[in-house]
Scaffold this motif. Sequence first.
Motif, PDB file in Angstrom:
ATOM      1  N   SER A 385     -25.024  38.282  28.256  1.00 23.65           N
ATOM      2  CA  SER A 385     -24.949  38.577  26.824  1.00 23.65           C
ATOM      3  C   SER A 385     -23.523  38.893  26.393  1.00 23.65           C
ATOM      4  N   LEU A 386     -22.806  39.678  27.207  1.00 27.52           N
ATOM      5  CA  LEU A 386     -21.434  40.021  26.837  1.00 27.52           C
ATOM      6  C   LEU A 386     -20.523  38.808  26.894  1.00 27.52           C
ATOM      7  N   ASP A 387     -20.800  37.855  27.799  1.00 20.97           N
ATOM      8  CA  ASP A 387     -20.020  36.610  27.802  1.00 20.97           C
ATOM      9  C   ASP A 387     -20.221  35.842  26.499  1.00 20.97           C
ATOM     10  N   HIS A 388     -21.482  35.705  26.068  1.00 22.16           N
ATOM     11  CA  HIS A 388     -21.754  35.026  24.799  1.00 22.16           C
ATOM     12  C   HIS A 388     -21.175  35.819  23.624  1.00 22.16           C
ATOM     13  N   LEU A 389     -21.241  37.140  23.727  1.00 20.93           N
ATOM     14  CA  LEU A 389     -20.743  37.981  22.636  1.00 20.93           C
ATOM     15  C   LEU A 389     -19.230  37.849  22.492  1.00 20.93           C
ATOM     16  N   TYR A 390     -18.541  37.764  23.624  1.00 13.44           N
ATOM     17  CA  TYR A 390     -17.084  37.601  23.568  1.00 13.44           C
ATOM     18  C   TYR A 390     -16.708  36.253  22.950  1.00 13.44           C
ATOM     19  N   THR A 391     -17.445  35.205  23.331  1.00 19.71           N
ATOM     20  CA  THR A 391     -17.197  33.879  22.729  1.00 19.71           C
ATOM     21  C   THR A 391     -17.445  33.910  21.231  1.00 19.71           C
ATOM     22  N   HIS A 392     -18.531  34.565  20.821  1.00 16.88           N
ATOM     23  CA  HIS A 392     -18.857  34.655  19.400  1.00 16.88           C
ATOM     24  C   HIS A 392     -17.817  35.482  18.654  1.00 16.88           C
ATOM     25  N   MET A 393     -17.305  36.521  19.302  1.00 19.68           N
ATOM     26  CA  MET A 393     -16.295  37.357  18.662  1.00 19.68           C
ATOM     27  C   MET A 393     -15.011  36.568  18.445  1.00 19.68           C
ATOM     28  N   ASN A 394     -14.629  35.747  19.418  1.00 25.72           N
ATOM     29  CA  ASN A 394     -13.445  34.901  19.244  1.00 25.72           C
ATOM     30  C   ASN A 394     -13.644  33.887  18.122  1.00 25.72           C
ATOM     31  N   TRP A 395     -14.863  33.366  18.028  1.00 25.50           N
ATOM     32  CA  TRP A 395     -15.164  32.416  16.949  1.00 25.50           C
ATOM     33  C   TRP A 395     -15.053  33.099  15.582  1.00 25.50           C
ATOM     34  N   LEU A 396     -15.586  34.300  15.488  1.00 26.58           N
ATOM     35  CA  LEU A 396     -15.487  35.039  14.228  1.00 26.58           C
ATOM     36  C   LEU A 396     -14.040  35.370  13.899  1.00 26.58           C
ATOM     37  N   GLU A 397     -13.267  35.725  14.913  1.00 28.33           N
ATOM     38  CA  GLU A 397     -11.868  36.062  14.677  1.00 28.33           C
ATOM     39  C   GLU A 397     -11.099  34.843  14.163  1.00 28.33           C
ATOM     40  N   THR A 398     -11.326  33.689  14.818  1.00 26.51           N
ATOM     41  CA  THR A 398     -10.616  32.475  14.405  1.00 26.51           C
ATOM     42  C   THR A 398     -10.977  32.083  12.975  1.00 26.51           C
ATOM     43  N   ASN A 399     -12.270  32.075  12.661  1.00 24.92           N
ATOM     44  CA  ASN A 399     -12.694  31.688  11.320  1.00 24.92           C
ATOM     45  C   ASN A 399     -12.352  32.753  10.290  1.00 24.92           C
ATOM     46  N   GLY A 400     -12.389  34.016  10.699  1.00 26.27           N
ATOM     47  CA  GLY A 400     -12.052  35.078   9.757  1.00 26.27           C
ATOM     48  C   GLY A 400     -10.592  35.077   9.370  1.00 26.27           C
ATOM     49  N   LEU A 401      -9.709  34.665  10.306  1.00 26.11           N
ATOM     50  CA  LEU A 401      -8.284  34.650  10.016  1.00 26.11           C
ATOM     51  C   LEU A 401      -7.857  33.389   9.285  1.00 26.11           C
ATOM     52  N   SER A 402      -8.598  32.298   9.497  1.00 24.73           N
ATOM     53  CA  SER A 402      -8.206  31.025   8.883  1.00 24.73           C
ATOM     54  C   SER A 402      -8.867  30.794   7.529  1.00 24.73           C
ATOM     55  N   THR A 403      -9.907  31.532   7.221  1.00 27.32           N
ATOM     56  CA  THR A 403     -10.600  31.388   5.941  1.00 27.32           C
ATOM     57  C   THR A 403     -10.645  32.730   5.232  1.00 27.32           C
ATOM     58  N   ASN A 404     -11.135  32.694   4.024  1.00 27.53           N
ATOM     59  CA  ASN A 404     -11.270  33.930   3.244  1.00 27.53           C
ATOM     60  C   ASN A 404     -12.737  34.109   2.844  1.00 27.53           C
ATOM     61  N   ASP A 405     -13.625  33.903   3.824  1.00 27.01           N
ATOM     62  CA  ASP A 405     -15.069  33.948   3.579  1.00 27.01           C
ATOM     63  C   ASP A 405     -15.536  35.401   3.627  1.00 27.01           C
ATOM     64  N   ASN A 406     -16.085  35.887   2.513  1.00 27.05           N
ATOM     65  CA  ASN A 406     -16.576  37.260   2.471  1.00 27.05           C
ATOM     66  C   ASN A 406     -17.755  37.470   3.416  1.00 27.05           C
ATOM     67  N   ASN A 407     -18.557  36.412   3.653  1.00 31.81           N
ATOM     68  CA  ASN A 407     -19.702  36.554   4.543  1.00 31.81           C
ATOM     69  C   ASN A 407     -19.261  36.813   5.979  1.00 31.81           C
ATOM     70  N   LEU A 408     -18.156  36.213   6.378  1.00 31.20           N
ATOM     71  CA  LEU A 408     -17.640  36.479   7.718  1.00 31.20           C
ATOM     72  C   LEU A 408     -17.178  37.922   7.845  1.00 31.20           C
ATOM     73  N   THR A 409     -16.594  38.449   6.785  1.00 33.07           N
ATOM     74  CA  THR A 409     -16.186  39.847   6.812  1.00 33.07           C
ATOM     75  C   THR A 409     -17.395  40.756   6.962  1.00 33.07           C
ATOM     76  N   THR A 410     -18.463  40.451   6.230  1.00 27.30           N
ATOM     77  CA  THR A 410     -19.695  41.236   6.362  1.00 27.30           C
ATOM     78  C   THR A 410     -20.264  41.128   7.771  1.00 27.30           C
ATOM     79  N   GLU A 411     -20.212  39.918   8.327  1.00 26.61           N
ATOM     80  CA  GLU A 411     -20.722  39.727   9.689  1.00 26.61           C
ATOM     81  C   GLU A 411     -19.885  40.495  10.705  1.00 26.61           C
TER      82      GLU A 411
END
Length: 608
Positions: A385-411
């Motif tokens: 689970s932590l392996d998948h969670l780390y991958t998901h966290m990196n995905w959120l970080e990449t998309n959160g920094l490259s976009t200005n999506d408020n939903n990603l911020t909430t997530e």
Amino acid sequence: MNCPKISDNASCRVRSRSRLIMAPHQHFCNYYIVSTYLSYLDGPRFFFSSTSPMSSRQSPCPCLPLSTMHWGNIGHGTHSSKPPAIPAPIYRHAAPSGPWPWMDLESDIVLETELVPSARQSVERWKWRGYPQNLFGNWVADRVARSKMVENCSREPREKCRIYYVDVLESGNFKSTNDTDPPIEVDESALSQLWDQLQIEPTGLRLRVLLVDNMKHPVLQMLGTRYNIEPCFFSSSLNWIPSRYQEEVAKKRGDHITVTLLFARTAPWDKPAAPSHNKHASCGEKAIDTQESLRLRSVHSPAEKYLLQDLLALHMIRSSDPCGSTIISYHPGAQWNRTTAERLKNLVRKVGESVYWQKIFQQSKDPTFFFLAILWYALYAWDESLDHLYTHMNWLETNGLSTNDNNLTTELHTMQAQLLHYASLLEDFRKSVTFVRNTPSPVLESSKFTDQARRDTNKLMRKECDNLLSEIDRLGFQLKNITELARATVNFVDSRRMQDLTIATVRDSAAMKQISYLTMIFLPASFVAGVFGMNVKEITDDATETITHYAVVSIVFTVLTAWLVVAFQSHSSLHEPESGFWQRLAWPFSYVIRHMLRLLGSQPGDLP
């Protein structure tokens, strides 16, 4: 400690048809559950059959009066777009050490504890129907209703209750699958037969593991009566409450230990038939619930991946009797999509194929090592689970920094709350392993173990528990890194949004400044136009008023407006704090008097 068996005297103790004095605010559902539970105690209704009996022993069903109890489809069997959220655990009801199980201090309900003898409980075959009150007198019908011990059992007729079992021989080897497959399938045809099978004492075994899928209430009562199980095990398991405790300790004979823990596990979840038009629908419209599953949108697969909270509920009867020890494992119903009894049974059997663990089972006869081996399943699930969670966290970080999506911020904020909750669950896991390490079996004091074997077993148990604890420490460090990454990402995204707001504010300020400059250009002309448009004698010959009258009226209304504005302000430096309206209305006089007294050397507090 005798092999788990209830004597005839225990079966004839008593059960109570409790009288309930209910408060006006008591919910009707509790009354319904109590009524259902009481009617269920009146006589047998459902019967069970085994497609794979533990023995060939058969027993006809007696013709006793039937009562009515429905296993309906209330809240079960529906498939939603995401895994259902587990109930919030009530930790004060987790262990039997609490003197008031499932009683709220603010409740006005008086629990009836008077025991009413029942002739029907004297029938050996049906004595289990009085559980839990026949063995634990304080567990009256209202308390059972509050714990939802009946309500949370599987009530879906299409869900078959199956009991899988794994037998471990005295040598430490596992019985072949031909002797333990297929499982006992519980239905409505041979209830007494299942009870008779549970009474058979196995021989030549060190341990028997019973894994129950889709627990039905009669099966719960049978297991509780047969093995004298403290009801807190079932109530904590059915309500997803982490717990760990030891009870029924008998020196040199055995004891009971319970470990119920929640752990994170990645699982697929089929997408709903009708796709959602908005992938972020309802995101951010409700409060963060850490009991809900976390969708891993970074994983692309036909079935959506969710990080959900799973349950590992184990109750072990450690006994020195020839019939061996027993582990009972509870598994949530099919609608939860959690670890099934069949899945865990296959994993337990694979423990017997491990060369490392086979050596341990041969070195020590302590059955607690099998209990400890099962706990490794939670660690494997945490690690994946932590392996998948780390991958998901990196995905959120990449998309959160490259976009200005408020939903990603909430997530991101939701994930931050979930990570804090996962840290508490991992700490519960650590405490459970520490509990196993610090709770040696009383069987070690029996004649089965020599002093040297006892020392070697304790040393080996500490070593294996430390191995598991070191892995938990590694997971804790990994979870801490993910939490720090989530916090840093949230702070960066929030700071970037604040920067965007600051830029927008500066842009608006520049626009307002331009408007101010434009106003200043026209202000002199507007003033001149206003003056020459006045109807006074100094400008217009036939006017009746003078500019002096205009000045006097303007000054009077300006002073009156300022007076009222200050009087209506509750906080101002021109009047005393906490002053009433009428005192504030006289603020010019009090202000002048206060300053005069200050000039004369007096204090403002000297005012009458």
